[in-house]
Design a protein around this motif. Structure first.
Motif, PDB file in Angstrom:
ATOM      1  N   GLY A  14       0.863  -1.310  -0.017  1.00 55.27           N
ATOM      2  CA  GLY A  14      -0.137   0.037  -0.106  1.00 55.27           C
ATOM      3  C   GLY A  14       0.820   1.202   0.065  1.00 55.27           C
ATOM      4  N   SER A 148       5.202 -12.332  -5.325  1.00 51.91           N
ATOM      5  CA  SER A 148       5.794 -13.203  -4.385  1.00 51.91           C
ATOM      6  C   SER A 148       7.038 -12.707  -3.637  1.00 51.91           C
ATOM      7  CB  SER A 148       6.334 -14.695  -5.426  1.00 51.91           C
ATOM      8  OG  SER A 148       7.583 -14.218  -5.953  1.00 51.91           O
ATOM      9  N   LEU A 150       7.590 -10.335  -1.200  1.00 52.19           N
ATOM     10  CA  LEU A 150       7.717  -9.073  -1.322  1.00 52.19           C
ATOM     11  C   LEU A 150       8.667  -8.417  -0.363  1.00 52.19           C
ATOM     12  CD1 LEU A 150       5.775  -7.860  -3.682  1.00 52.19           C
ATOM     13  CD2 LEU A 150       4.119  -7.050  -1.607  1.00 52.19           C
TER      14      LEU A 150
HETATM   15  N1  LIG Z   1       4.375  -9.785   1.605  1.00 54.84           N
HETATM   16  C1  LIG Z   1       4.615 -10.566   0.805  1.00 54.84           C
HETATM   17  O1  LIG Z   1       5.656 -11.201   0.819  1.00 54.84           O
HETATM   18  C2  LIG Z   1       3.422 -10.841  -0.306  1.00 54.84           C
HETATM   19  C3  LIG Z   1       2.383 -10.436  -0.061  1.00 54.84           C
HETATM   20  N2  LIG Z   1       1.289 -10.848  -1.115  1.00 54.84           N
HETATM   21  C4  LIG Z   1       0.134 -10.134  -1.313  1.00 54.84           C
HETATM   22  O2  LIG Z   1       0.309  -8.720  -1.404  1.00 54.84           O
HETATM   23  C5  LIG Z   1      -0.697  -8.041  -0.593  1.00 54.84           C
HETATM   24  C6  LIG Z   1      -0.088  -6.719   0.090  1.00 54.84           C
HETATM   25  O3  LIG Z   1       0.806  -7.470   0.962  1.00 54.84           O
HETATM   26  P1  LIG Z   1       1.605  -6.744   2.004  1.00 54.84           P
HETATM   27  O4  LIG Z   1       1.661  -5.278   1.609  1.00 54.84           O
HETATM   28  O5  LIG Z   1       2.938  -7.368   2.266  1.00 54.84           O
HETATM   29  O6  LIG Z   1       0.923  -6.772   3.469  1.00 54.84           O
HETATM   30  P2  LIG Z   1       0.952  -6.051   4.734  1.00 54.84           P
HETATM   31  O7  LIG Z   1       0.590  -6.966   5.810  1.00 54.84           O
HETATM   32  O8  LIG Z   1       2.241  -5.215   4.980  1.00 54.84           O
HETATM   33  O9  LIG Z   1      -0.210  -5.082   4.801  1.00 54.84           O
HETATM   34  C7  LIG Z   1      -1.431  -5.576   4.737  1.00 54.84           C
HETATM   35  C8  LIG Z   1      -2.320  -4.494   5.056  1.00 54.84           C
HETATM   36  O10 LIG Z   1      -3.654  -4.717   5.083  1.00 54.84           O
HETATM   37  C9  LIG Z   1      -4.326  -3.994   6.151  1.00 54.84           C
HETATM   38  N3  LIG Z   1      -5.686  -4.758   6.764  1.00 54.84           N
HETATM   39  C10 LIG Z   1      -5.668  -6.092   7.346  1.00 54.84           C
HETATM   40  N4  LIG Z   1      -7.230  -6.291   7.571  1.00 54.84           N
HETATM   41  C11 LIG Z   1      -7.671  -5.364   6.991  1.00 54.84           C
HETATM   42  C12 LIG Z   1      -9.194  -5.133   6.799  1.00 54.84           C
HETATM   43  N5  LIG Z   1      -9.876  -5.879   7.287  1.00 54.84           N
HETATM   44  N6  LIG Z   1      -9.356  -4.180   6.137  1.00 54.84           N
HETATM   45  C13 LIG Z   1      -8.649  -3.062   5.745  1.00 54.84           C
HETATM   46  N7  LIG Z   1      -7.314  -3.440   5.757  1.00 54.84           N
HETATM   47  C14 LIG Z   1      -6.957  -4.406   6.399  1.00 54.84           C
HETATM   48  C15 LIG Z   1      -3.295  -4.214   7.294  1.00 54.84           C
HETATM   49  O11 LIG Z   1      -3.757  -3.192   8.027  1.00 54.84           O
HETATM   50  P3  LIG Z   1      -3.410  -3.369   9.859  1.00 54.84           P
HETATM   51  O12 LIG Z   1      -2.002  -3.546   9.993  1.00 54.84           O
HETATM   52  O13 LIG Z   1      -3.891  -1.942  10.165  1.00 54.84           O
HETATM   53  O14 LIG Z   1      -4.275  -4.309  10.203  1.00 54.84           O
HETATM   54  C16 LIG Z   1      -2.105  -3.661   6.618  1.00 54.84           C
HETATM   55  O15 LIG Z   1      -1.787  -2.412   6.529  1.00 54.84           O
HETATM   56  C17 LIG Z   1      -1.507  -8.871  -0.032  1.00 54.84           C
HETATM   57  O16 LIG Z   1      -2.726  -9.073  -0.505  1.00 54.84           O
HETATM   58  C18 LIG Z   1      -0.620 -10.274   0.260  1.00 54.84           C
HETATM   59  O17 LIG Z   1      -1.159 -11.452   0.285  1.00 54.84           O
HETATM   60  C19 LIG Z   1       1.606 -11.461  -2.107  1.00 54.84           C
HETATM   61  C20 LIG Z   1       2.803 -12.139  -2.266  1.00 54.84           C
HETATM   62  C21 LIG Z   1       3.908 -11.797  -1.077  1.00 54.84           C
END
Ligand SMILES: NC(=O)C1=CN([C@@H]2O[C@H](COP(=O)(O)OP(=O)(O)OC[C@H]3O[C@@H](n4cnc5c(N)ncnc54)[C@H](OP(=O)(O)O)[C@@H]3O)[C@@H](O)[C@H]2O)C=CC1
Ligand SMILES: Cc1cn([C@H]2C[C@H](O)[C@@H](COP(=O)(O)OP(=O)(O)O[C@H]3O[C@@H](C)C(=O)[C@@H](O)[C@H]3O)O2)c(=O)[nH]c1=O
Length: 280
Positions: A14, A148, A150
């Motif tokens: 994000g 993947s 990330l």
């Molecule tokens: N990280 C990785 O290695 C990888 C990630 N991905 C995918 O990429 C995408 C982004 O991942 P990434 O940025 O790393 O994830 P992060 O865990 O860094 O961020 C996820 C965000 O989602 C928010 N969140 C959780 N629950 C809710 C909700 N109910 N409503 C709104 N916001 C919510 C969290 O907020 P809060 O902290 O306030 O709960 C957090 O800011 C995801 O779909 C993930 O599955 C895919 C492959 C690899």
């Protein structure tokens, strides 16, 4: 200029999105402002902002914890995504959503293509797969990008763990092969997509080009950043969740469909390390 609503704005991806989409009319909402598991929040935001795109960076990403927090993982990665898909479809908003290499079992020997058989081997992967399926069942105008391993200069990730932990010796697995991918590079590609949308909706794979083990990635991080670390290969690092031993993905469709060249793992890592060095 496109109008874009971004959920999960304060997560790792994000934050990269907010930086990459500066030339657009971007409404970036954190979990405190838009909870994707709340249909009222989603509907209200869509009616208020009338976006062209809804970019969903919100997810449950704690791979090991998901093995015990099963309900929570499914609630955010699957049930909420189904609702989001239905509401976006109803309001004719294109959904851009992210999934993971962990939808695969890791038994392949060639890079996975988007339509290869899926078989997650952990709860996180299974919950993300169900989210993908709900989008495909409920929407016509969507993009799902499986990404993947990330990492970024911000957020909680493997690169920062390698650079910032105080361990004298690190033991890192050399029996899992995948493609570490810079969140900034994903976000730059999404910027290209919204500016040149071919309307070829579907499931795609986006990763930085090349493949490494986590051990080789840790070594590359240490070498390229000139931060000496004692890193040793291991094949037996115990974790609550199983992880695929091979999760390299075929990204050919990105160049073909979007006319976009994805950076290599090396180039992307160098750029992220530069950013990491110059962060305030
Ligand atoms: N990280 C990785 O290695 C990888 C990630 N991905 C995918 O990429 C995408 C982004 O991942 P990434 O940025 O790393 O994830 P992060 O865990 O860094 O961020 C996820 C965000 O989602 C928010 N969140 C959780 N629950 C809710 C909700 N109910 N409503 C709104 N916001 C919510 C969290 O907020 P809060 O902290 O306030 O709960 C957090 O800011 C995801 O779909 C993930 O599955 C895919 C492959 C690899
Ligand atoms: C901390 C540590 C981890 N490891 C291993 C465990 C694991 O196999 C690998 C990486 O560990 P992490 O917990 O950082 O990575 P992990 O949470 O498995 O990362 C995954 O996150 C989700 C969200 C995804 O979608 C995947 O694409 C992938 O990026 O390194 C070691 O070998 N030694 C260590 O000291």
């Amino acid at each position: 200029m496109k109008k874009i609503l971004l959920a999960g704005a304060n997560g790792m991806l994000g934050i990269s999105m907010q930086q990459a989409l500066v030339d657009h009319d971007l409404i970036a909402l954190g979990s405190d402002e838009l909870d994707i598991s709340c249909t009222r929040d989603i509907t209200a935001a869509i009616i208020r902002y009338r976006p062209n795109y809804f970019i969903n960076c919100a997810a449950y990403t704690a791979v090991d914890l998901a093995e015990t927090e099963v309900e929570k993982a499914y609630k955010i990665n699957a049930t909420a995504v189904r609702q989001l898909a239905q509401i976006c479809e109803h309001h004719r908003v294109t959904l851009i959503h992210f999934s993971t290499d962990y939808v695969f079992d890791g038994n392949a020997t060639l890079p996975y293509r988007p339509h290869d058989a899926v078989r997650p081997i952990n709860v996180y992967g299974a919950s993300k797969l169900l989210g993908e399926q709900y989008i495909q069942d409920n929407m016509s105008s969507f993009y799902i990008f499986r990404i993947s391993w990330l990492y970024a200069a911000h957020g909680k990730n493997f690169m920062r763990w390698v650079l910032e932990n105080n361990l004298e010796e690190m033991h890192v697995v050399d029996n899992q092969l995948g493609s570490p991918t810079s969140a900034d590079s994903v976000a730059l590609f999404i910027n290209h997509l919204v500016e040149n949308d071919p309307d070829e909706h579907g499931v795609y794979h986006y990763t930085n080009q090349g493949e490494l083990t986590w051990y080789a990635f840790a070594k590359a991080i240490s070498q390229k950043s000139n931060v000496p670390k004692n890193i040793h290969p291991t094949s037996s690092f115990k974790t609550a969740a199983s992880r695929p031993s091979y999760s390299v993905m075929n990204t050919d469709a990105i160049r073909r469909t979007f006319n976009y060249d994805i950076p290599t793992i090396d180039t992307a890592l160098e750029e992220v390390l530069e950013r990491y060095k110059s962060r305030s």
